[in-house]
Design an enzyme around this catalytic site. Structure first.
Site, PDB file in Angstrom:
ATOM      1  N   ASP A  77       0.796  -1.230   0.000  1.00 24.93           N
ATOM      2  CA  ASP A  77       0.000   0.000   0.000  1.00 24.93           C
ATOM      3  C   ASP A  77       0.830   1.283   0.000  1.00 24.93           C
ATOM      4  O   ASP A  77       0.319   2.353  -0.293  1.00 24.93           O
ATOM      5  CB  ASP A  77      -0.939   0.020   1.212  1.00 24.93           C
ATOM      6  CG  ASP A  77      -0.198   0.027   2.548  1.00 24.93           C
ATOM      7  OD1 ASP A  77       1.049  -0.076   2.546  1.00 24.93           O
ATOM      8  OD2 ASP A  77      -0.858   0.112   3.598  1.00 24.93           O
ATOM      9  N   HIS A  78       2.123   1.205   0.317  1.00 21.27           N
ATOM     10  CA  HIS A  78       2.918   2.417   0.522  1.00 21.27           C
ATOM     11  C   HIS A  78       3.654   2.914  -0.714  1.00 21.27           C
ATOM     12  O   HIS A  78       4.067   4.073  -0.750  1.00 21.27           O
ATOM     13  CB  HIS A  78       3.945   2.182   1.634  1.00 21.27           C
ATOM     14  CG  HIS A  78       3.451   2.493   3.014  1.00 21.27           C
ATOM     15  ND1 HIS A  78       2.322   1.918   3.535  1.00 21.27           N
ATOM     16  CD2 HIS A  78       3.933   3.313   3.969  1.00 21.27           C
ATOM     17  CE1 HIS A  78       2.136   2.372   4.762  1.00 21.27           C
ATOM     18  NE2 HIS A  78       3.099   3.227   5.051  1.00 21.27           N
ATOM     19  N   ASP A 125       3.643  -0.792  11.331  1.00 21.05           N
ATOM     20  CA  ASP A 125       3.152   0.527  10.942  1.00 21.05           C
ATOM     21  C   ASP A 125       2.543   1.145  12.185  1.00 21.05           C
ATOM     22  O   ASP A 125       1.839   0.469  12.948  1.00 21.05           O
ATOM     23  CB  ASP A 125       2.110   0.419   9.826  1.00 21.05           C
ATOM     24  CG  ASP A 125       1.755   1.792   9.263  1.00 21.05           C
ATOM     25  OD1 ASP A 125       2.309   2.171   8.219  1.00 21.05           O
ATOM     26  OD2 ASP A 125       0.922   2.483   9.878  1.00 21.05           O
ATOM     27  N   ARG A 167       8.757   3.427  11.447  1.00 21.25           N
ATOM     28  CA  ARG A 167       9.843   3.016  10.550  1.00 21.25           C
ATOM     29  C   ARG A 167      11.163   2.816  11.285  1.00 21.25           C
ATOM     30  O   ARG A 167      11.730   3.723  11.881  1.00 21.25           O
ATOM     31  CB  ARG A 167       9.994   4.006   9.400  1.00 21.25           C
ATOM     32  CG  ARG A 167      10.503   5.378   9.752  1.00 21.25           C
ATOM     33  CD  ARG A 167      10.351   6.332   8.588  1.00 21.25           C
ATOM     34  NE  ARG A 167       8.942   6.566   8.287  1.00 21.25           N
ATOM     35  CZ  ARG A 167       8.469   7.714   7.792  1.00 21.25           C
ATOM     36  NH1 ARG A 167       9.289   8.709   7.536  1.00 21.25           N
ATOM     37  NH2 ARG A 167       7.195   7.865   7.544  1.00 21.25           N
TER      38      ARG A 167
END
EC number: 4.2.1.3
Length: 854
Positions: free
Chosen positions: A201-202, A266, A745
């Site tokens: 999705d990123h 995430d 991250r």
């Protein structure tokens, strides 16, 4: 087969009439006796049993049957043999059969039919801990302590002890999954130990629109997608292809359930709290621990209670609850705590609305957020094809809500009936304003009033209800001949949401009002936005239904003033084109010149028909992966196999050079920027070229400009770090408050370690980042006296002593060496436990894992 001693032997006359369970369509078949394991099913203490004469035994043919809650199949397929199997025992017979069937095996998801929900184990662990603590438990405690590796002996003290937990599953988005899977490959293990998934999705950049952007992303990122797909197939990880949707929406639709403990790579993983689960954002190294079957460590969280009364109505939405809470607690007010919503107001919020609130709890630093199981969750589970989970949750509901009289470390009360629509920003998600006031505040502060772009969607607000409420606003404008004055974009949360809003007409309404429907992905929310309407440095305003609005996050322009609000308010403001518009009181002028006021939007929380699943985008891992290859080219610029970090040499850290002393807010976006840098998330050396390029240097007030202590020249932070590494100069970073706020991250921890960093010393850390630093063998340390931050100058050198006697709770000593020859000594605190100290000594958590395999 004998039933184990249990608590079930009481008449059911008070319960038989409560509910008539019906067989579930498409229910799986399973043998009933498999649930007859030695555990108490019901109401009497362990060890007690009915009289021998009353003890039943299984007899006859053991056949497979649909896993329903009905009683009739019991009469059809099973019979009791026992000396007292008489009519007088009939009610008890039916009760036993009913409970056994209601508690039959239920799969965690449609994709993993052989992985079952273990409410029985949750119940067992909760009972052990409740007996030990001898007090009512919050919902957060029930779920967390219910997943303890050793509930009988685990030391439990909120805010102090470290818990060893057994999460149910792992989820990874494609940007973080690259490094997580590279680390898992380095572990040498053949398969993941718990159900795990990867979600693409990123890496999809918003540019032209959904289909075109998706095709472009597949072409550009083919190497990375192939790596993730083949690694998933090799190691038993489910793979959601590009276009599937945003990780958190996919989890809500398919994997989250009441009582689950899920970790995700995430920071917005807490979205799953909207379905009553404890879902926690972590770095990739933590995910590797869980996938490797190692107990996962979490500092025992405090619990902040938010009591909701009244009910939502009008323009006020679930988003306004968390915008209000963010204004109260600020970006670090939830650090080290789980936010637990409760009270009568909860029932006025849809399941996806609860998910919105939990999702953005990441913006207050909370470990996670959660809501108690209720009928809104049951409705959502049923609509997404998981009625069997809802029925099972009903049977264990007492463990999925807080105990009466439980204690919260802090309590906030919000009357939903009095709550007004909010909009937060710019530049920080906790700067809260009522929508009615933001225009006047903007005028006073000099923020641009004209809205250049309105953007709805994201993992926070892209549900069917969100899209429906936005469409309800847009439809009113169209009826008066109006379209958006601002640019307008729409991001569906998943392929299922996209297909359903297309079918039900919402997407077309949003296009008609001037919107562009983007791909099912994160897009502009994380900086994946090829924005063309402004130049970098141009001052402008955007409004979004996203979660974060840090400087430069959405479009890499530090002069973009980003505001966060609900999708319906974004839509109304995009139609009006100005921050000075309050839809509750202000009028618009239609095409016919007549004034009109928008009515509060009303929309179904779930589609009346079934969800349209859209395209099949899921890849099951094969049963036999022995022939599967995972190739990483040594010349790739996108992927790079990892080399182990060096071990601690057994000595104190002498004469560390200060790479940068950071001034003010330093989020993970400042430490490891996103946007165009996402393409290097699988290549540690390449992505390290963005190290701290957004952090402000206290020495000159500039970003990405630091003094090289050897050459005395100012240059980019990564270049200076590489110079120090090449010349064997070890270095340290000095930070301010809440260092590492924002995303999960772990690249923000990997990069400084890769380029020669040894310690990060700050006033305070954000939770995830502090853990990530420990995992990579760095020392995250805090000033015992925050004022000592002012004693350190960028030209000083630091020596950290006491590492030979490194122990939990024992501060380290720091000697500050000034250029004029003078010295100062200060104390540095840490939160390391014994296990984490072993990570430091081994060089990283991954190194330690390998040591333990020998």
């Amino acid at each position: 087969m004998n039933l184990p001693p249990c608590r079930l032997w009481r008449p059911l006359t008070s319960r038989l009439g409560q509910r008539q369970p019906q067989p579930r369509a498409g229910a799986r078949s399973c043998p009933l006796p498999a649930r007859g394991r030695a555990r108490p099913l019901c109401g009497r203490p362990h060890g007690s049993s009915p009289t021998a004469a009353a003890k039943p035994t299984w007899g006859g043919e053991i056949r497979k049957f649909p896993a329903t809650n009905g009683l009739q199949f019991f009469l059809d397929h099973y019979f009791w043999q026992g000396q007292r199997a008489t009519k007088a025992l009939g009610a008890r017979q039916y009760h036993v059969a009913s409970v056994l069937c209601q508690r039959a095996k239920v799969a965690m998801s449609h994709f993993e039919p052989n992985e079952y929900i273990r409410y029985d184990l949750l119940e067992k662990n909760i009972n052990i801990v409740r007996k030990r603590l001898n007090r009512p438990l919050t919902l957060s405690e029930k779920i967390v302590y219910g997943h303890l590796d050793d509930p009988a002996n685990q030391e439990i003290e909120r805010g102090k002890t470290y818990l060893r937990l057994r999460p149910d599953r792992v989820a990874m988005q494609d940007a973080t999954a690259q490094m997580a899977m590279l680390q898992f490959i380095s572990s040498g293990l053949p398969k993941v130990a718990v159900p795990s998934t990867i979600h693409c999705d990123h890496l999809i950049e918003a540019q032209l629109g959904g289909e075109k952007d998706l095709r472009r992303a597949k072409d550009i990122n083919q190497e990375v997608y192939n790596f993730l797909a083949t690694a998933g197939a090799k190691y038993g990880v489910g793979f959601w292809r590009p276009g599937s949707g945003i990780i958190h929406q996919i989890i809500l639709e398919n994997y989250a359930y009441p009582g689950v403990l899920l970790i995700g790579t995430d920071s917005h993983t807490p979205n799953g709290g909207g379905l009553g689960g404890i879902c926690i954002g972590v770095g990739g190294a933590d995910a590797v621990d869980v996938m490797a079957g190692i107990p996962w460590e979490l500092k025992c969280p405090k619990v902040i209670g938010v009591k909701l009364t009244g009910s939502l109505s009008g323009w006020t939405s679930p988003k306004d609850v968390i915008l209000k809470v963010a204004g109260i607690l600020t970006v670090k007010g939830g650090t080290g705590a789980i936010v637990e919503y409760h009270g009568p107001g909860v029932d006025s919020i849809s399941c996806t609305g609860m998910a919105t609130i939990c999702n953005m709890g990441a913006e207050i630093g909370a470990t996670t957020s959660v809501f108690p199981y209720n009928h809104r969750m049951k409705k959502y589970l049923s609509k997404t094809g998981r009625a069997d989970i809802a029925n099972l949750a009903d049977e264990f509901k007492d463990h999925l809500v807080p105990d009466s009289g439980c204690h919260y470390d802090q309590l906030i009360e919000i009357n939903l009936s009095e709550l007004k629509p909010h909009i937060n920003g710019p530049f920080t998600p906790d700067l809260a304003h009522p929508v009615a006031e933001v225009g006047s505040v903007a005028e006073k502060e000099g923020w641009p009033l004209d809205i250049r772009v309105g953007l709805i969607g994201s993992c926070t607000n892209s549900s069917y209800e969100d899209m429906g409420r936005s469409a309800a606003v847009a439809k009113q404008a169209l009826a008066h001949g109006l379209q958006c004055k601002s640019q307008f974009t729409i991001t569906p949360g998943s392929e299922q949401i996209r297909a359903t809003i297309e079918r039900d007409g919402y997407a077309q309404i949003l296009r008609d009002v001037g919107g562009i429907v983007l791909a099912n992905a994160c897009g502009p929310c994380i900086g994946q936005w090829d924005r063309k309407d402004i130049k970098k440095g141009e001052k402008n305003t955007i409004v979004t239904s996203y979660n974060r609005n840090f400087t430069g996050r959405n479009d890499a322009n530090p002069e973009t003033h980003a505001f966060v609000t609900s999708p319906e308010i974004v839509t109304a403001l995009a139609i009006a084109g100005t921050l000075k518009f309050n839809p509750e009181t202000d009028f618009l002028t239609g095409k016919d010149g007549k004034k009109f006021k928008l009515e509060a939007p009303d929309a179904d929380e779930l589609p009346r028909a079934e969800f349209d699943p859209g395209q099949d985008t899921y890849q099951h891992p094969p049963k036999d992966s022995s022939g599967q290859q995972v190739d990483v080219s040594p010349t790739s610029q996108r992927l790079q196999l990892l080399e182990p970090f060096d071990k601690w040499d057994g000595r104190d850290l002498e004469d560390l050079q200060i790479l940068i002393k950071v001034k003010g807010k330093c989020t993970t976006d400042h430490i490891s920027a996103a946007g165009p840098w996402l393409k290097f998330r699988g290549h540690l050396d390449n992505i390290s070229n963005n190290l701290l390029i957004g952090a402000i240097n206290v020495e000159n007030g500039k970003a990405n400009s630091v003094r090289n202590a050897v050459t005395q020249e100012f240059g980019p932070v990564p270049d200076t770090a590489r110079y120090y590494k090449k010349h064997g100069i070890r270095w340290v970073v000095i930070g301010d408050e809440n260092y590492g706020e924002g995303s999960s991250r772990e690249h923000a921890a990997l990069e400084p370690r890769h380029l020669g960093g040894r310690a990060i010393i700050t006033k305070s850390f954000a939770r995830i980042h502090e853990t990530n630093l420990k995992k990579q063998g760095l020392l995250p340390l805090t000033f015992a006296d925050p004022a000592d931050y002012n004693k350190i100058h960028p030209v000083d050198k630091l020596t950290i002593k006491g590492l030979k006697d490194f122990a939990p709770g024992k501060p380290l000593t720091c000697i500050i060496k000034h250029p004029n020859g003078t010295q100062e000594t200060i104390l540095l605190n840490h939160t390391f436990n014994e296990t984490q100290i072993e990570w430091f000594r081994a060089g990283s958590a991954l190194n330690r894992m390998k040591e333990l395999q020998k």
